[in-house]
Design a protein around this motif. Structure first.
Motif, PDB file in Angstrom:
ATOM      1  N   LEU A   1       0.835  -1.208   0.000  1.00 54.68           N
ATOM      2  CA  LEU A   1       0.000   0.000   0.000  1.00 54.68           C
ATOM      3  C   LEU A   1       0.871   1.260   0.000  1.00 54.68           C
ATOM      4  CD1 LEU A   1      -2.913  -0.976   2.452  1.00 54.68           C
ATOM      5  CD2 LEU A   1      -2.806  -1.209  -0.035  1.00 54.68           C
ATOM      6  N   ALA A   2       1.993   1.196   0.702  1.00 55.92           N
ATOM      7  CA  ALA A   2       2.905   2.350   0.715  1.00 55.92           C
ATOM      8  C   ALA A   2       3.447   2.591  -0.693  1.00 55.92           C
ATOM      9  CB  ALA A   2       4.046   2.109   1.704  1.00 55.92           C
TER      10      ALA A   2
ATOM     11  N   VAL B   1       6.736   7.232   1.904  1.00 57.52           N
ATOM     12  CA  VAL B   1       7.934   6.839   2.631  1.00 57.52           C
ATOM     13  C   VAL B   1       7.511   6.588   4.084  1.00 57.52           C
ATOM     14  CG1 VAL B   1       8.647   9.248   3.154  1.00 57.52           C
ATOM     15  CG2 VAL B   1      10.352   7.433   3.148  1.00 57.52           C
ATOM     16  N   ILE B   2       8.009   5.496   4.666  1.00 57.01           N
ATOM     17  CA  ILE B   2       7.642   5.170   6.053  1.00 57.01           C
ATOM     18  C   ILE B   2       8.836   5.478   6.953  1.00 57.01           C
ATOM     19  CG2 ILE B   2       6.875   3.373   7.653  1.00 57.01           C
ATOM     20  CD1 ILE B   2       5.544   1.945   5.331  1.00 57.01           C
ATOM     21  N   LEU B   3       8.629   6.394   7.882  1.00 55.18           N
ATOM     22  CA  LEU B   3       9.685   6.785   8.828  1.00 55.18           C
ATOM     23  C   LEU B   3       9.337   6.218  10.195  1.00 55.18           C
ATOM     24  CD1 LEU B   3      10.062  10.581   7.872  1.00 55.18           C
ATOM     25  CD2 LEU B   3      11.058   8.553   6.776  1.00 55.18           C
ATOM     26  N   ALA B   4      10.315   5.622  10.859  1.00 50.22           N
ATOM     27  CA  ALA B   4      10.052   5.050  12.193  1.00 50.22           C
ATOM     28  C   ALA B   4      11.111   5.541  13.172  1.00 50.22           C
ATOM     29  CB  ALA B   4      10.074   3.524  12.131  1.00 50.22           C
ATOM     30  N   HIS B   5      10.653   6.138  14.254  1.00 45.86           N
ATOM     31  CA  HIS B   5      11.594   6.535  15.305  1.00 45.86           C
ATOM     32  C   HIS B   5      12.190   5.271  15.928  1.00 45.86           C
ATOM     33  CE1 HIS B   5      13.037   8.063  19.201  1.00 45.86           C
ATOM     34  NE2 HIS B   5      13.364   9.113  18.457  1.00 45.86           N
ATOM     35  N   SER B   6      13.390   5.420  16.478  1.00 44.47           N
ATOM     36  CA  SER B   6      14.097   4.259  17.068  1.00 44.47           C
ATOM     37  C   SER B   6      13.383   3.672  18.278  1.00 44.47           C
ATOM     38  CB  SER B   6      15.509   4.662  17.477  1.00 44.47           C
ATOM     39  OG  SER B   6      16.244   5.020  16.357  1.00 44.47           O
TER      40      SER B   6
ATOM     41  N   GLY C   1      10.384  -4.332   9.929  1.00 40.63           N
ATOM     42  CA  GLY C   1       9.365  -4.913   9.047  1.00 40.63           C
ATOM     43  C   GLY C   1       8.889  -3.981   7.948  1.00 40.63           C
ATOM     44  N   ILE C   2       8.712  -2.683   8.277  1.00 36.72           N
ATOM     45  CA  ILE C   2       8.070  -1.817   7.268  1.00 36.72           C
ATOM     46  C   ILE C   2       8.791  -0.492   7.006  1.00 36.72           C
ATOM     47  CG2 ILE C   2       5.747  -2.731   7.672  1.00 36.72           C
ATOM     48  CD1 ILE C   2       5.205  -0.092   9.293  1.00 36.72           C
ATOM     49  N   ALA C   3       9.685  -0.066   7.902  1.00 35.15           N
ATOM     50  CA  ALA C   3      10.246   1.296   7.758  1.00 35.15           C
ATOM     51  C   ALA C   3      11.227   1.394   6.594  1.00 35.15           C
ATOM     52  CB  ALA C   3      10.959   1.695   9.051  1.00 35.15           C
ATOM     53  N   ASP C   4      11.162   2.523   5.888  1.00 40.78           N
ATOM     54  CA  ASP C   4      12.218   2.841   4.921  1.00 40.78           C
ATOM     55  C   ASP C   4      13.418   3.416   5.669  1.00 40.78           C
ATOM     56  OD1 ASP C   4      10.940   2.384   2.264  1.00 40.78           O
ATOM     57  OD2 ASP C   4       9.478   3.772   3.104  1.00 40.78           O
ATOM     58  N   TYR C   5      13.139   4.177   6.713  1.00 41.24           N
ATOM     59  CA  TYR C   5      14.208   4.766   7.519  1.00 41.24           C
ATOM     60  C   TYR C   5      13.842   4.668   8.993  1.00 41.24           C
ATOM     61  CZ  TYR C   5      15.778   7.022   3.229  1.00 41.24           C
ATOM     62  OH  TYR C   5      16.202   7.253   1.944  1.00 41.24           O
TER      63      TYR C   5
ATOM     64  N   VAL D   1       4.498   8.538   6.032  1.00 40.41           N
ATOM     65  CA  VAL D   1       3.821   7.830   7.126  1.00 40.41           C
ATOM     66  C   VAL D   1       4.756   7.909   8.310  1.00 40.41           C
ATOM     67  CG1 VAL D   1       2.839   5.640   7.904  1.00 40.41           C
ATOM     68  CG2 VAL D   1       2.738   6.262   5.473  1.00 40.41           C
ATOM     69  N   PHE D   2       4.342   8.588   9.377  1.00 44.10           N
ATOM     70  CA  PHE D   2       5.249   8.809  10.501  1.00 44.10           C
ATOM     71  C   PHE D   2       4.899   7.876  11.656  1.00 44.10           C
ATOM     72  CE2 PHE D   2       8.600  11.965  11.338  1.00 44.10           C
ATOM     73  CZ  PHE D   2       9.122  11.308  12.448  1.00 44.10           C
TER      74      PHE D   2
END
Ligand code: 13P
Ligand code: SF4
Length: 364
Positions: free
Chosen positions: A48-49, A55-60, A69-73, A93-94
């Motif tokens: 879907l992304a 772009v999927i951003l995930a904080h540490s 599993g899903i984050a680009d960064y 997507v944050f």
């Protein structure tokens, strides 16, 4: 925003995704069976992304299924905000707390910013309002007003410059003012005060996670693991930070582990997500369980991200009043400008954002 058709995946794709997830998540204690349950979800999120050019951003601090599993960064507040500013994606997507998603919207107003958990707040950002900043301005008219990024857009709009844990000292140093009002983290203000001759006026905000790390607990950990290096977040008290080998933001901690291959054991005095991230990135090192959970960060869950990508609810689409956004942007732009200037300064903090690209394969 349009509802997306649900994609389907064949057995081979699901098997490959299970193995990919297990290869990473087993470092955090996940079983293959758990990974098999999550595989259809991570595949669908990636599909879907891709359809949305997101772009999927995930904080540490996110859970391992989100980070690997899903984050680009994955990264810290500074690194992720730089990506949000520079990305070519149509949608961001944050996966993080609200102030982080708001920061992405301030920097990229023409992009759709999706925040899967709109009620994921932060005790620091909730500790001060724009009205309170305006009252302080009347009281300290000659001071520079510096706000931590863990604040609402409305508070950023009332301040002169924003900082993150990675650049707070460099920005305070770079300002010509001798008097600084630093908002809202009382302990970070204390930690900055210890490294500058400037007058630092603080506020009464605390992080409910980092205030739990008392110096007594830190001393007990040190005694139990004398060979481990202790890395503490700047949101801890000065007494706790004083016992650590490194005081900094999450990005500084990642860098410290990377740059000290000779050290086998680490105690991370911060939120648990970072220990999980480092267990996956450095499987040959040991991360002792000294962490605590942030209830706000943990509101972001894989199923919530998927639901948000399928059909976002209105409150999951970040919107800000344009006048607030524009004034908040000035605070962030000033931060980027002063950070660039200060990058050669030798200070205890890196002054550099953490932004690790995750090698997530595109959906089949
Ligand atoms: P970092 O910018 O160091 O990642 O910190 C964000 C945060 O919320 C710490 O509690
Ligand atoms: Fe806020 Fe603390 Fe959670 Fe970070 S860990 S988001 S500062 S409550």
């Amino acid at each position: 925003m349009a509802h997306m058709d649900e994609p389907t995946f064949d057995a081979a794709a699901l098997e490959a995704e299970t193995e990919r997830l297990f290869g990473k998540l087993r470092e955090c204690g996940w079983s293959r069976a758990e990974c098999a349950l999550y595989a259809p979800l991570t595949l669908e999120v990636r599909e879907l992304a891709a359809r949305r050019n997101a772009v999927i951003l995930a904080h540490s601090y996110m859970t391992p299924d989100l980070q690997a599993g899903i984050a680009d960064y994955t990264g810290d507040s500074l690194g992720l905000s730089e990506i949000a500013r520079d990305t070519d994606a149509d949608t961001i997507v944050f996966c993080g707390v609200r102030f982080m998603a708001e920061t992405a919207k301030i920097l990229s107003p023409d992009k759709t910013v999706l925040h899967p958990a709109p009620d994921a707040g932060c005790s620091l950002s909730e500790s001060i309002t724009a009205e309170q900043v305006r009252a302080l301005r009347e009281r300290y008219p000659d001071a520079a007003f510096v706000c931590y990024v863990n604040t609402s857009a409305a508070v950023k709009a009332e301040c002169d410059v924003c900082v993150t844990s990675a650049n707070a000292l460099a920005v305070v140093d770079a300002l010509e003012h001798d008097r600084i009002v630093f908002l809202p983290d009382r302990y970070m203000a204390e930690n900055i005060r210890a490294h500058t001759d400037k007058e630092i006026i603080g506020w009464d905000g605390v992080c409910i996670v980092h205030e739990q790390f008392t110096p007594e607990r830190a001393r007990a950990w040190r005694a139990a693991h004398p060979d481990a290096h202790m890395l503490a977040h700047m949101e801890c008290t000065a007494a706790t930070v004083g016992l650590a080998d490194l005081a900094g933001g999450t990005g500084d901690m990642v860098r410290y582990v990377r740059e000290h291959p000779e050290v086998q054991e680490f105690m991370l005095v911060t939120e648990c997500g970072l220990s999980d991230r480092l267990r996956m990135e450095f499987p040959d090192r040991r991360f002792i369980g000294t962490c605590a959970l942030c209830p706000h960060m943990k509101r972001v869950e894989l199923r919530g991200v998927l639901a948000c990508l399928r059909a976002p609810r209105p409150e999951q689409i970040v919107e800000l009043p344009e006048s607030v956004r524009r004034r908040a942007l000035r605070s962030l732009e000033r931060m980027f400008e002063l950070t660039r200037r200060g990058r050669d300064a030798s200070r205890p903090l890196s002054n550099t954002g953490d932004r690790s690209a995750q090698p997530v394969p595109s959906a089949p």
